[in-house]
Design a protein around this motif. Sequence first.
Motif, mmCIF file in Angstrom:
data_model
loop_
_atom_site.group_PDB
_atom_site.id
_atom_site.type_symbol
_atom_site.label_atom_id
_atom_site.label_comp_id
_atom_site.label_asym_id
_atom_site.label_seq_id
_atom_site.Cartn_x
_atom_site.Cartn_y
_atom_site.Cartn_z
ATOM 1 N N ALA A 167 0.820 -1.217 0.000
ATOM 2 C CA ALA A 167 0.000 0.000 0.000
ATOM 3 C C ALA A 167 0.853 1.266 0.000
ATOM 4 N N GLY A 168 2.151 1.127 0.050
ATOM 5 C CA GLY A 168 3.034 2.287 -0.022
ATOM 6 C C GLY A 168 3.572 2.774 1.296
ATOM 7 N N ILE A 169 3.361 2.021 2.382
ATOM 8 C CA ILE A 169 3.895 2.403 3.687
ATOM 9 C C ILE A 169 5.381 2.043 3.744
ATOM 10 N N ALA A 170 6.209 2.980 4.197
ATOM 11 C CA ALA A 170 7.637 2.733 4.373
ATOM 12 C C ALA A 170 7.934 2.509 5.852
ATOM 13 N N PHE A 171 8.767 1.517 6.139
ATOM 14 C CA PHE A 171 9.070 1.138 7.512
ATOM 15 C C PHE A 171 10.548 1.289 7.822
ATOM 16 N N CYS A 172 10.832 1.601 9.088
ATOM 17 C CA CYS A 172 12.169 1.451 9.640
ATOM 18 C C CYS A 172 12.018 0.788 11.002
ATOM 19 N N LEU A 173 12.746 -0.287 11.225
ATOM 20 C CA LEU A 173 12.744 -0.938 12.527
ATOM 21 C C LEU A 173 13.593 -0.130 13.495
ATOM 22 N N VAL A 174 13.084 0.067 14.709
ATOM 23 C CA VAL A 174 13.819 0.817 15.737
ATOM 24 C C VAL A 174 13.769 -0.019 17.015
ATOM 25 N N SER A 175 14.925 -0.510 17.437
ATOM 26 C CA SER A 175 14.959 -1.452 18.556
ATOM 27 C C SER A 175 16.085 -1.123 19.519
ATOM 28 N N ASN A 176 15.820 -1.321 20.791
ATOM 29 C CA ASN A 176 16.873 -1.193 21.801
ATOM 30 C C ASN A 176 17.767 -2.433 21.847
ATOM 31 N N ASN A 177 17.349 -3.484 21.186
ATOM 32 C CA ASN A 177 18.140 -4.712 21.128
ATOM 33 C C ASN A 177 19.403 -4.472 20.313
ATOM 34 N N TRP A 178 20.517 -5.095 20.710
ATOM 35 C CA TRP A 178 21.750 -4.895 19.946
ATOM 36 C C TRP A 178 22.371 -6.210 19.493
ATOM 37 N N HIS A 179 21.615 -7.290 19.520
ATOM 38 C CA HIS A 179 22.134 -8.577 19.095
ATOM 39 C C HIS A 179 22.088 -8.746 17.581
ATOM 40 N N GLU A 180 22.890 -9.652 17.100
ATOM 41 C CA GLU A 180 22.966 -9.917 15.672
ATOM 42 C C GLU A 180 21.613 -10.320 15.102
ATOM 43 N N GLY A 181 20.792 -10.992 15.924
ATOM 44 C CA GLY A 181 19.512 -11.487 15.432
ATOM 45 C C GLY A 181 18.608 -10.412 14.862
ATOM 46 N N VAL A 182 18.578 -9.214 15.470
ATOM 47 C CA VAL A 182 17.676 -8.182 14.965
ATOM 48 C C VAL A 182 18.161 -7.629 13.634
ATOM 49 N N TYR A 183 19.479 -7.596 13.432
ATOM 50 C CA TYR A 183 20.008 -7.156 12.142
ATOM 51 C C TYR A 183 19.675 -8.168 11.052
ATOM 52 N N GLN A 184 19.784 -9.444 11.392
ATOM 53 C CA GLN A 184 19.479 -10.469 10.405
ATOM 54 C C GLN A 184 17.986 -10.515 10.115
ATOM 55 N N LEU A 185 17.170 -10.215 11.134
ATOM 56 C CA LEU A 185 15.730 -10.115 10.892
ATOM 57 C C LEU A 185 15.445 -8.984 9.905
ATOM 58 N N ALA A 186 16.052 -7.822 10.133
ATOM 59 C CA ALA A 186 15.869 -6.700 9.211
ATOM 60 C C ALA A 186 16.358 -7.051 7.813
ATOM 61 N N ASN A 187 17.479 -7.745 7.736
ATOM 62 C CA ASN A 187 18.028 -8.159 6.457
ATOM 63 C C ASN A 187 17.068 -9.093 5.738
ATOM 64 N N ARG A 188 16.517 -10.032 6.486
ATOM 65 C CA ARG A 188 15.596 -11.009 5.908
ATOM 66 C C ARG A 188 14.331 -10.328 5.398
ATOM 67 N N LEU A 189 13.869 -9.296 6.104
ATOM 68 C CA LEU A 189 12.651 -8.586 5.701
ATOM 69 C C LEU A 189 12.939 -7.430 4.751
ATOM 70 N N SER A 190 14.205 -7.209 4.445
ATOM 71 C CA SER A 190 14.607 -6.085 3.582
ATOM 72 C C SER A 190 14.088 -4.753 4.124
ATOM 73 N N LEU A 191 14.242 -4.582 5.445
ATOM 74 C CA LEU A 191 13.834 -3.330 6.089
ATOM 75 C C LEU A 191 15.039 -2.660 6.716
ATOM 76 N N PRO A 192 15.138 -1.334 6.634
ATOM 77 C CA PRO A 192 16.206 -0.636 7.345
ATOM 78 C C PRO A 192 15.994 -0.741 8.849
ATOM 79 N N ILE A 193 17.064 -0.617 9.590
ATOM 80 C CA ILE A 193 16.967 -0.775 11.040
ATOM 81 C C ILE A 193 17.889 0.207 11.756
#
Length: 250
Positions: free
Chosen positions: A60-86
């Motif tokens: 529908a045209g919504i743009a997302f950026c993930l914003v998390s206090n987490n600093w583990h590798e998992g959240v970066y890989q999640l963003a990578n998998r979803l093709s979302l900036p973080i």
Amino acid sequence: MPLLEPDRYFSRLSHVDIERDLLALGFRFVLLDIDNTILTRDTHEVPRDAGFWLAKARDAGIAFCLVSNNWHEGVYQLANRLSLPIVAKAVKPLPPAFFMALGKIGATRDATVVIGDQLVTDVLGAHFLGMKAYLLAPLVEQDLPHTLLLRNFERLVMGERKPEGVSVPSACRPTEAADAAASPSTRSRGDAGGSRTEVRFASAIPTISGTGETLADLGGPVSGGTGKALADLGGPAVETDEPARTGGAS
């Protein structure tokens, strides 16, 4: 409006109506929390309805950026998998991470809504900068020890206010777990609170636009393009921070 009072309160992400609650109100950008918002704390899975909602919102045209206090590798890989900036290691509710996230997706504050499961990080951080905030009931009761303590404060602030949508598991309203994805596949690992954790993706995340591609294969980076997501091609996602290898979750 008081800084800690959410503009809307929903039972889960999929109950935010994309047309009525976002686009009709002028929100074309979403700063989205991760833990217990789109990723369960207990099983570390992305629920199928959350995956479907994200796919539909992006269509529908919504743009997302993930914003998390987490600093583990998992959240970066999640963003990578979803093709979302973080923006990870965000130290919400402090403003710098929110400004960084706005810049990553070219967003203005008046066209942006922050969506997350915590009053003291997501709602307070949004209101500090004059942005709207949608609070979600946490996906599951399990959480980090200091977050569980904050849930008691949240109950006092929210009082008898009920979330919009059907009842779901939450720290504020104990119920049985729901929406656990069947036969999940592990995508990334990291240490959280001294123990290993796994980020899993539901095997039945719905397809989008009739293409037969899953949410993780939406056709490239958030900025547009066709073909498979960069994460599936072995390259980094667009505007995704480098993964941190050590540290504790927050």
